[in-house]
Write a protein that holds these residues in place. Structure first.
Motif, PDB file in Angstrom:
ATOM      1  N   ALA A  25       0.828  -1.211   0.000  1.00  0.00           N
ATOM      2  CA  ALA A  25       0.000   0.000   0.000  1.00  0.00           C
ATOM      3  C   ALA A  25       0.862   1.261   0.000  1.00  0.00           C
ATOM      4  O   ALA A  25       0.553   2.239  -0.708  1.00  0.00           O
ATOM      5  CB  ALA A  25      -0.947  -0.005   1.207  1.00  0.00           C
ATOM      6  N   THR A  27       3.895   1.477  -1.222  1.00  0.00           N
ATOM      7  CA  THR A  27       4.451   1.533  -2.575  1.00  0.00           C
ATOM      8  C   THR A  27       3.417   2.103  -3.540  1.00  0.00           C
ATOM      9  O   THR A  27       3.732   2.970  -4.366  1.00  0.00           O
ATOM     10  CB  THR A  27       4.905   0.131  -3.032  1.00  0.00           C
ATOM     11  OG1 THR A  27       5.850  -0.388  -2.094  1.00  0.00           O
ATOM     12  CG2 THR A  27       5.524   0.168  -4.415  1.00  0.00           C
ATOM     13  N   GLN A  28       2.187   1.643  -3.436  1.00  0.00           N
ATOM     14  CA  GLN A  28       1.111   2.135  -4.321  1.00  0.00           C
ATOM     15  C   GLN A  28       0.912   3.638  -4.168  1.00  0.00           C
ATOM     16  O   GLN A  28       0.799   4.360  -5.156  1.00  0.00           O
ATOM     17  CB  GLN A  28      -0.202   1.413  -4.016  1.00  0.00           C
ATOM     18  CG  GLN A  28      -0.311   0.030  -4.584  1.00  0.00           C
ATOM     19  CD  GLN A  28      -0.377   0.040  -6.097  1.00  0.00           C
ATOM     20  OE1 GLN A  28       0.651  -0.051  -6.754  1.00  0.00           O
ATOM     21  NE2 GLN A  28      -1.557   0.163  -6.638  1.00  0.00           N
ATOM     22  N   ARG A  29       0.847   4.115  -2.928  1.00  0.00           N
ATOM     23  CA  ARG A  29       0.630   5.547  -2.689  1.00  0.00           C
ATOM     24  C   ARG A  29       1.771   6.397  -3.230  1.00  0.00           C
ATOM     25  O   ARG A  29       1.571   7.566  -3.553  1.00  0.00           O
ATOM     26  CB  ARG A  29       0.463   5.826  -1.194  1.00  0.00           C
ATOM     27  CG  ARG A  29      -0.860   5.390  -0.626  1.00  0.00           C
ATOM     28  CD  ARG A  29      -1.122   5.952   0.761  1.00  0.00           C
ATOM     29  NE  ARG A  29      -0.075   5.701   1.728  1.00  0.00           N
ATOM     30  CZ  ARG A  29       0.038   4.598   2.462  1.00  0.00           C
ATOM     31  NH1 ARG A  29      -0.828   3.612   2.311  1.00  0.00           N
ATOM     32  NH2 ARG A  29       1.019   4.476   3.340  1.00  0.00           N
ATOM     33  N   ARG A  31       3.869   5.316  -5.821  1.00  0.00           N
ATOM     34  CA  ARG A  31       4.310   4.684  -7.064  1.00  0.00           C
ATOM     35  C   ARG A  31       4.908   5.684  -8.050  1.00  0.00           C
ATOM     36  O   ARG A  31       6.010   5.501  -8.554  1.00  0.00           O
ATOM     37  CB  ARG A  31       3.157   3.913  -7.708  1.00  0.00           C
ATOM     38  CG  ARG A  31       3.579   3.163  -8.977  1.00  0.00           C
ATOM     39  CD  ARG A  31       2.491   2.206  -9.429  1.00  0.00           C
ATOM     40  NE  ARG A  31       2.289   1.117  -8.493  1.00  0.00           N
ATOM     41  CZ  ARG A  31       3.049   0.018  -8.436  1.00  0.00           C
ATOM     42  NH1 ARG A  31       4.061  -0.131  -9.257  1.00  0.00           N
ATOM     43  NH2 ARG A  31       2.796  -0.930  -7.556  1.00  0.00           N
ATOM     44  N   LYS A  45       3.200  -5.382  -8.608  1.00  0.00           N
ATOM     45  CA  LYS A  45       1.845  -5.100  -9.085  1.00  0.00           C
ATOM     46  C   LYS A  45       0.753  -5.551  -8.123  1.00  0.00           C
ATOM     47  O   LYS A  45      -0.378  -5.108  -8.213  1.00  0.00           O
ATOM     48  CB  LYS A  45       1.643  -5.763 -10.445  1.00  0.00           C
ATOM     49  CG  LYS A  45       2.581  -5.185 -11.493  1.00  0.00           C
ATOM     50  CD  LYS A  45       2.431  -5.865 -12.818  1.00  0.00           C
ATOM     51  CE  LYS A  45       3.389  -5.175 -13.781  1.00  0.00           C
ATOM     52  NZ  LYS A  45       3.829  -5.972 -14.843  1.00  0.00           N
ATOM     53  N   THR A  46       1.116  -6.450  -7.205  1.00  0.00           N
ATOM     54  CA  THR A  46       0.140  -6.989  -6.261  1.00  0.00           C
ATOM     55  C   THR A  46       0.786  -7.151  -4.886  1.00  0.00           C
ATOM     56  O   THR A  46       2.021  -7.207  -4.783  1.00  0.00           O
ATOM     57  CB  THR A  46      -0.369  -8.384  -6.710  1.00  0.00           C
ATOM     58  OG1 THR A  46       0.720  -9.313  -6.613  1.00  0.00           O
ATOM     59  CG2 THR A  46      -0.917  -8.357  -8.136  1.00  0.00           C
TER      60      THR A  46
END
Length: 176
Positions: A25, A27-29, A31, A45-46
């Motif tokens: 999460a 990493t996603q925020r 990215r 990716k997941t």
């Protein structure tokens, strides 16, 4: 489990599979920000990709080949710090790090890297520490410079990120 209180606000904890969802999460925020400097971001990716990475790092930890830690700041997962490579024969450690954008500018990474160096000395008897940074990444380069690392040279076209190459500045610190 490896866990260290760095200062009043920062804590290092061995990266374990239980952190995979939160690390993914973070990493996603971040990215878009991280993609500018780090080629591995595109491969994550997941949450399972993060979990697989953590398991790989734990295997290396067991063999004293690497140490990957999560950085917590005021109880929140803020980033990661690692000995990406521990060379026991030559007593050297190669340090890598990243921090979420919201946590930058607070001195977190500088204090955590300083503590990781102590871990390297105390538990692995390391005497040489190396950090490589993209030549254009001023924030990343500021950390070894603040900690008294010496600029040892430039590796041209050291890393390809998307469609362009980055030169790396190699910083080294000797501690006997």
């Amino acid at each position: 489990m490896f866990s260290r209180q760095v200062n009043e606000s920062s804590r290092l904890c061995l990266t374990v599979p239980q952190f995979a969802d939160d690390l993914f999460a973070l990493t996603q925020r971040n990215r878009e920000y991280l993609q500018a400097w780090l080629p591995w971001v595109d491969k994550v990716k997941t949450p399972q990709d993060t979990r697989d990475f953590i398991i790989e790092q734990l295997s290396k930890f067991v063999l004293s080949e690497a140490l990957h830690a999560c950085i917590f700041y005021d109880g929140l997962l803020a980033g990661a710090l690692a000995y990406n490579c521990i060379d026991l024969q030559n007593r050297s450690g190669h340090i890598g790090y990243w921090l979420g954008q919201d946590f930058q500018g607070k001195g977190i990474m500088t204090e955590c890297v300083k503590d990781l160096i102590r871990v390297g000395q105390d538990y692995y008897q390391l005497e040489r520490f190396e950090i490589r940074c993209a030549a254009k990444n001023a924030r990343s380069r500021a950390i070894p410079e603040r900690l008294g690392f010496e600029m040892e040279g430039t590796i041209r076209r050291a890393e390809k990120v998307h469609d362009h190459w980055y030169d790396h500045i190699v910083y080294g610190k000797l501690v006997a």
